[in-house]
Enzyme design. Structure first.
Site, PDB file in Angstrom:
ATOM      1  N   SER A 160     -24.376  21.740 -12.465  1.00 30.16           N
ATOM      2  CA  SER A 160     -24.450  22.703 -11.369  1.00 30.16           C
ATOM      3  C   SER A 160     -25.017  21.995 -10.125  1.00 30.16           C
ATOM      4  CB  SER A 160     -25.282  23.906 -11.801  1.00 30.16           C
ATOM      5  OG  SER A 160     -25.170  24.955 -10.875  1.00 30.16           O
ATOM      6  N   ASP A 256     -15.141  29.683 -12.880  1.00 33.51           N
ATOM      7  CA  ASP A 256     -16.295  29.267 -12.098  1.00 33.51           C
ATOM      8  C   ASP A 256     -15.810  28.993 -10.677  1.00 33.51           C
ATOM      9  OD1 ASP A 256     -18.497  28.034 -10.943  1.00 33.51           O
ATOM     10  OD2 ASP A 256     -18.718  26.499 -12.493  1.00 33.51           O
ATOM     11  N   HIS A 286     -19.351  29.692 -15.284  1.00 28.90           N
ATOM     12  CA  HIS A 286     -20.513  28.882 -14.915  1.00 28.90           C
ATOM     13  C   HIS A 286     -21.711  29.278 -15.781  1.00 28.90           C
ATOM     14  CE1 HIS A 286     -22.410  26.171 -11.956  1.00 28.90           C
ATOM     15  NE2 HIS A 286     -23.507  26.882 -12.191  1.00 28.90           N
TER      16      HIS A 286
END
Length: 316
Positions: A160, A256, A286
């Site tokens: 991330s 995502d 995600h």
């Protein structure tokens, strides 16, 4: 919008905690509260955990680096090492987020894992966080002998925002003539402040991360004094040249908003002559890997271990 999410994730959609970017302090506190019992249950047998302080960037405050070392003497020439950078949308998270992962890779692969407590936005916008990550990388390289690490087998990885910081840190190392990096792991990386990809525009209500959260994340990270001139070390997708970067393992998740910027970055790396393995996992979103019981999460974890073993030349 309806999404064809893997059925194994459906029972967990209401309980997975999305990052709280509107209430930064409250979100940080709740994340710490969530992590405490999880980390307390982690079996650290066979791994020694120590805290160190790297000299801060440009004479600033020292940077905490937590190191996970397999028990026993290091082999001649040292072990491979991974500098692991936590996620959290640039505004939350800590070394505590990476505790389970660092214990796991140190034990299973026999490598040294290190994770860095970089400064967070909005109190410390770019470039504070990435300079701390780069300082940690320099320290890991400079103290390699003391840590039992092979300085030629140091990789950097994160997921991330940690993936975005990884990409930026590795670009910095290349451009500053800094420590050699043998491998980078970019997991569901946050790479592009422009927010213009098809997945970013379309996924406005996806679990865990969505377009509105991405907008807030970049606003916090770039800071109120941002004047429109964005550094490629903040937003690696705008870097004009990706040549000379290390072999890369990059993952994306189907639902995502960060999916397409990750795929485009992987393609650009390939075009620049960088060896890349790209994997986009179906039916995922995600942070869906938090559901570790799902078959696709187990597969993703197994493949990451394979990629780390190869990228860090564990069997050398």
């Amino acid at each position: 919008m309806a999404y064809a999410i893997d059925p194994e994730f459906l029972p967990f959609l209401d309980i997975l905690p999305p990052p709280e970017l509107d209430d930064v302090e409250g979100g940080r506190a709740r994340l710490a509260e969530l992590l405490a019992p999880i980390n307390a249950a982690v079996d650290t047998s066979g791994v020694t955990v120590t805290d160190h302080f790297a000299p801060g960037p440009k004479g600033g405050a020292d940077v905490l680096v937590r190191v996970y070392t397999p028990d026993g003497a290091a082999p001649a020439g040292g072990r491979p090492a991974l500098l692991d950078i936590h996620g959290g949308g640039f505004v939350s998270g800590s070394v505590e987020m990476e505790h389970g992962m660092c214990v796991s890779v140190a034990r299973q692969l026999g490598i040294v894992a290190a994770t860095v407590e970089y400064r967070l936005a909005p109190e410390h916008p770019f470039p504070a966080g990435i300079e701390d990550c780069y300082a940690a990388l320099c320290w890991l390289h400079d103290t390699a002998e003391d840590l039992g690490v092979d300085p030629d087998r140091i990789g950097v990885g994160g997921q991330s925002a940690g993936g975005g910081l990884t990409a930026g840190t590795v670009l910095l190392a290349r451009d500053r003539g800094g420590p050699p990096v043998c491998f980078q792991f970019l997991g569901i990386p946050e790479l592009d402040h422009r927010l213009e990809t098809a997945s970013m525009r379309a996924f406005t209500d996806t679990p865990m991360w969505s377009h509105p959260q991405a907008v807030l994340s970049w606003q916090r990270y770039l800071g109120p004094d941002h004047d429109g001139d964005v550094s490629p070390y903040a937003s690696p997708s705008i870097a004009p040249d990706l040549a000379g970067l290390p072999p890369t393992y990059l993952t994306t998740m189907e639902f995502d908003p960060l999916r397409d910027e990750g795929i485009v970055y992987a393609l650009r790396l390939m075009e620049a002559g960088v060896q890349v393995e790209l994997h986009s996992f179906p039916g995922t979103f995600h942070g869906s890997s938090l559901v570790t019981s799902a078959a696709v999460s187990r597969r993703a974890n197994e493949e990451l271990l394979v990629a780390l073993r190869r990228g860090l030349r564990v069997d050398q």
